[in-house]
Design a protein around this motif. Structure first.
Motif, PDB file in Angstrom:
ATOM      1  N   HIS A 142      70.281  39.805   6.956  1.00 27.88           N
ATOM      2  CA  HIS A 142      70.904  40.899   6.202  1.00 27.88           C
ATOM      3  C   HIS A 142      71.571  41.887   7.156  1.00 27.88           C
ATOM      4  N   PHE A 143      72.788  42.302   6.839  1.00 28.96           N
ATOM      5  CA  PHE A 143      73.475  43.335   7.630  1.00 28.96           C
ATOM      6  C   PHE A 143      74.061  44.396   6.699  1.00 28.96           C
ATOM      7  N   ASP A 144      74.047  45.640   7.177  1.00 27.79           N
ATOM      8  CA  ASP A 144      74.588  46.742   6.380  1.00 27.79           C
ATOM      9  C   ASP A 144      76.042  47.024   6.737  1.00 27.79           C
ATOM     10  N   LEU A 145      76.480  46.490   7.873  1.00 29.15           N
ATOM     11  CA  LEU A 145      77.849  46.750   8.332  1.00 29.15           C
ATOM     12  C   LEU A 145      78.246  45.676   9.349  1.00 29.15           C
ATOM     13  N   ALA A 146      79.515  45.280   9.314  1.00 28.94           N
ATOM     14  CA  ALA A 146      80.010  44.327  10.325  1.00 28.94           C
ATOM     15  C   ALA A 146      81.290  44.872  10.957  1.00 28.94           C
ATOM     16  N   LEU A 147      81.366  44.763  12.281  1.00 26.88           N
ATOM     17  CA  LEU A 147      82.591  45.127  13.004  1.00 26.88           C
ATOM     18  C   LEU A 147      83.192  43.822  13.502  1.00 26.88           C
ATOM     19  N   VAL A 148      84.422  43.566  13.136  1.00 28.21           N
ATOM     20  CA  VAL A 148      85.014  42.248  13.402  1.00 28.21           C
ATOM     21  C   VAL A 148      86.349  42.384  14.144  1.00 28.21           C
ATOM     22  N   ASP A 149      86.456  41.609  15.227  1.00 29.72           N
ATOM     23  CA  ASP A 149      87.733  41.533  15.951  1.00 29.72           C
ATOM     24  C   ASP A 149      88.604  40.492  15.237  1.00 29.72           C
ATOM     25  N   LYS A 188      89.792  34.862   9.057  1.00 32.24           N
ATOM     26  CA  LYS A 188      89.127  33.739   8.385  1.00 32.24           C
ATOM     27  C   LYS A 188      87.685  34.137   8.062  1.00 32.24           C
ATOM     28  N   LEU A 189      87.039  34.780   9.040  1.00 32.39           N
ATOM     29  CA  LEU A 189      85.648  35.210   8.847  1.00 32.39           C
ATOM     30  C   LEU A 189      85.546  36.178   7.665  1.00 32.39           C
ATOM     31  N   ILE A 190      86.476  37.140   7.597  1.00 33.73           N
ATOM     32  CA  ILE A 190      86.429  38.123   6.502  1.00 33.73           C
ATOM     33  C   ILE A 190      86.600  37.422   5.150  1.00 33.73           C
ATOM     34  N   SER A 191      87.544  36.471   5.086  1.00 32.64           N
ATOM     35  CA  SER A 191      87.760  35.802   3.799  1.00 32.64           C
ATOM     36  C   SER A 191      86.531  34.989   3.386  1.00 32.64           C
ATOM     37  N   LEU A 192      85.844  34.391   4.367  1.00 28.71           N
ATOM     38  CA  LEU A 192      84.624  33.625   4.051  1.00 28.71           C
ATOM     39  C   LEU A 192      83.494  34.570   3.614  1.00 28.71           C
ATOM     40  N   ILE A 193      83.395  35.701   4.271  1.00 32.10           N
ATOM     41  CA  ILE A 193      82.356  36.678   3.908  1.00 32.10           C
ATOM     42  C   ILE A 193      82.592  37.178   2.482  1.00 32.10           C
ATOM     43  N   ARG A 194      83.837  37.505   2.174  1.00 35.19           N
ATOM     44  CA  ARG A 194      84.138  38.042   0.840  1.00 35.19           C
ATOM     45  C   ARG A 194      84.013  36.973  -0.259  1.00 35.19           C
ATOM     46  N   GLY A 195      84.069  35.712   0.154  1.00 37.73           N
ATOM     47  CA  GLY A 195      83.881  34.624  -0.807  1.00 37.73           C
ATOM     48  C   GLY A 195      82.422  34.412  -1.161  1.00 37.73           C
ATOM     49  N   GLU A 196      81.561  34.986  -0.386  1.00 35.63           N
ATOM     50  CA  GLU A 196      80.106  34.835  -0.601  1.00 35.63           C
ATOM     51  C   GLU A 196      79.621  35.994  -1.479  1.00 35.63           C
ATOM     52  N   GLU A 197      79.083  35.669  -2.635  1.00 33.58           N
ATOM     53  CA  GLU A 197      78.678  36.696  -3.615  1.00 33.58           C
ATOM     54  C   GLU A 197      77.751  37.758  -3.011  1.00 33.58           C
ATOM     55  N   SER A 198      76.777  37.310  -2.234  1.00 35.09           N
ATOM     56  CA  SER A 198      75.774  38.248  -1.699  1.00 35.09           C
ATOM     57  C   SER A 198      76.340  39.164  -0.603  1.00 35.09           C
ATOM     58  N   LEU A 199      77.527  38.810  -0.084  1.00 31.83           N
ATOM     59  CA  LEU A 199      78.083  39.608   1.025  1.00 31.83           C
ATOM     60  C   LEU A 199      79.287  40.455   0.612  1.00 31.83           C
ATOM     61  N   LYS A 200      79.594  40.396  -0.687  1.00 32.10           N
ATOM     62  CA  LYS A 200      80.807  41.091  -1.168  1.00 32.10           C
ATOM     63  C   LYS A 200      80.761  42.593  -0.897  1.00 32.10           C
ATOM     64  N   ALA A 201      79.564  43.173  -0.971  1.00 32.89           N
ATOM     65  CA  ALA A 201      79.455  44.643  -0.839  1.00 32.89           C
ATOM     66  C   ALA A 201      79.287  45.103   0.605  1.00 32.89           C
ATOM     67  N   MET A 202      79.087  44.160   1.538  1.00 35.85           N
ATOM     68  CA  MET A 202      78.857  44.579   2.932  1.00 35.85           C
ATOM     69  C   MET A 202      80.159  45.155   3.534  1.00 35.85           C
ATOM     70  N   PRO A 203      80.099  46.391   4.014  1.00 37.59           N
ATOM     71  CA  PRO A 203      81.324  46.970   4.592  1.00 37.59           C
ATOM     72  C   PRO A 203      81.748  46.259   5.883  1.00 37.59           C
ATOM     73  N   ILE A 204      83.047  46.131   6.059  1.00 35.89           N
ATOM     74  CA  ILE A 204      83.589  45.478   7.266  1.00 35.89           C
ATOM     75  C   ILE A 204      84.625  46.398   7.923  1.00 35.89           C
ATOM     76  N   ILE A 205      84.460  46.584   9.224  1.00 28.68           N
ATOM     77  CA  ILE A 205      85.465  47.339   9.998  1.00 28.68           C
ATOM     78  C   ILE A 205      86.176  46.344  10.910  1.00 28.68           C
ATOM     79  N   VAL A 206      87.485  46.329  10.847  1.00 29.74           N
ATOM     80  CA  VAL A 206      88.258  45.465  11.752  1.00 29.74           C
ATOM     81  C   VAL A 206      88.620  46.288  12.993  1.00 29.74           C
TER      82      VAL A 206
END
Lengths: 125, 270
Positions: free
Chosen positions: A48-55, A65-83
């Motif tokens: 479980h993660f509360d936030l992801a920072l992605v290059d 690609k990683l962001i699109s896969l994360i957002r495709g996963e129901e359980s990870l839709k709400a996890m905030p992502i910073i690029v």
């Protein structure tokens, strides 16, 4: 007391260390590092993660690609992502935000800005 | 006869009751009289005080002095509040400065830590590239290494363009060669320059010994110009990147020599 878990997905060890330095200043956080998109995906789906920072530009699997896969996963839709990326063009920003990133920061990073954005997304006072 | 007596007794009782009521009424009148006397005395006292001009003047003087003292206290408090607010503002500014300084030191520490984390030349060059991209924000640049025998500076690693795009230069000649020879960073930020001239040429030196240079041709589009931290990083790179490259080359040479010697020993002993 709730601890926040943050995932840093970045291929540059220098950049990872710099981000860890900045984020360590937040209270009660656990920081996990991943060295490419695939490593990041493995970690984000197994823990479980509360936030992801992605290059964006990374070997094996890029950040978009990683962001699109994360957002495709129901359980990870709400996890905030910073690029965090070198790509400063408006279309790059729009593409990342359209894929589901919450914030878009360009390099060279400013530790204060990263902290401020992370605090906002983690809803820390 | 007895009826007459009873009538007399009841009449006497009635008269006695009237007397008792009269006594109570008298007592009440006396109390009221006493209260009114006291009230009169108080009013007379006040009238006396009011009529005493000197006492009034004294009272007025005391009240004016008290008001002035309170006014003074208020002014003093307002001044102190202003001073505290100013101090608070100074603390906030100082806090922001220290935060920035702290961030800069963290960046310099990370850069220095990474530069000395390996003894392999290719890894050192990769780390220099990462620092120049991520901490300085350069898009197109090259790392030059000096050949001490020929005094020629050749690009050995680049980012944003192929190695061949970056010209070879001689020590002491041109912007890059001049920077390496003098040991001073050459910066053309905001100045007119030739297309092949870098914005900045950072000499890499170990003490007085020239090692090479970093030449930055273009910055990332979101990077407006160099910050004070960038100049700190130039200084750090000038020394630490040079030491890291020098150490990696020595390590590589010693490894090669060691292998050669080991080969000879193996040949002689087998």
């Amino acid at each position: 007391m709730t601890r926040h878990r943050i995932l840093i997905v970045e291929d540059s060890p220098t950049m990872r260390q710099l981000l860890v330095f900045a984020l360590k200043r937040l209270k009660d956080v656990d920081i996990v590092e991943a060295q490419d998109g695939m490593d990041g995906l493995r970690k984000v789906t197994s823990d479980h993660f509360d936030l992801a920072l992605v290059d964006i530009n990374m070997p094996v699997m890029d950040g978009l690609k990683l962001i699109s896969l994360i957002r495709g996963e129901e359980s990870l839709k709400a996890m905030p992502i910073i690029v965090i990326t070198t790509e400063g063009a408006r279309e790059d920003r729009e593409r990342a935000l359209a894929l589901g990133a919450d914030e878009y920061l360009t390099k060279p990073i400013q530790a204060n800005k990263v902290l401020q954005v992370a605090k906002g997304l983690l809803k820390l006072g | 006869m007895s009826e007459k007596r009873e009538g007399l007794f009841s009449r006497a009782e009635e008269v006695l009751g009237l007397f008792r009521k009269g006594a109570e009424f008298t007592q009440e009148l006396l109390r009221e009289n006493e209260r009114l006397r006291r009230e009169l005395a108080r009013l007379e006292g006040q009238q006396l005080a009011a009529s005493d001009e000197q006492a009034w003047e004294k009272l007025r003087g005391e009240l004016v002095a008290r008001i002035e003292s309170l006014e003074g206290e208020r002014t003093d408090m307002l001044e102190r509040l202003r001073a505290v607010e100013d101090e608070n503002q100074q603390f906030t500014t100082r806090y922001i400065e220290i935060e920035e300084e702290n961030n800069n030191l963290a960046s310099l520490y990370v850069a220095s830590f990474q530069l000395h984390s390996t003894l392999h030349l290719q890894e050192v060059l990769q780390i220099i590239i990462e620092i120049v991209i991520n901490l300085i924000g350069a898009e197109v640049f090259a790392i030059y290494v000096l050949d001490e025998k020929t005094n020629v500076l050749s690009p050995v690693a680049s980012e944003g363009a192929l190695l061949g795009v970056f010209p070879i230069c001689r020590l002491g000649q041109g912007m890059i060669g001049g920077a390496v020879a003098s040991g001073e960073t050459a910066c053309l930020e905001g100045e007119e320059r030739q297309p092949d001239q870098p914005i900045v040429a950072i000499p890499l030196r170990v003490q007085e010994r020239p090692i090479g240079a970093i030449a930055i041709q273009r910055l990332l589009q979101q990077k407006d110009g160099f910050t004070p931290l960038d100049h700190e990083l130039f200084t750090l790179l000038a020394g630490h990147a040079a030491t890291a490259i020098f150490a990696a080359r020595l390590f590589s040479q010693s490894e090669r020599k060691l292998n050669t010697i080991q080969g000879f020993i193996d040949l002689l002993t087998k």
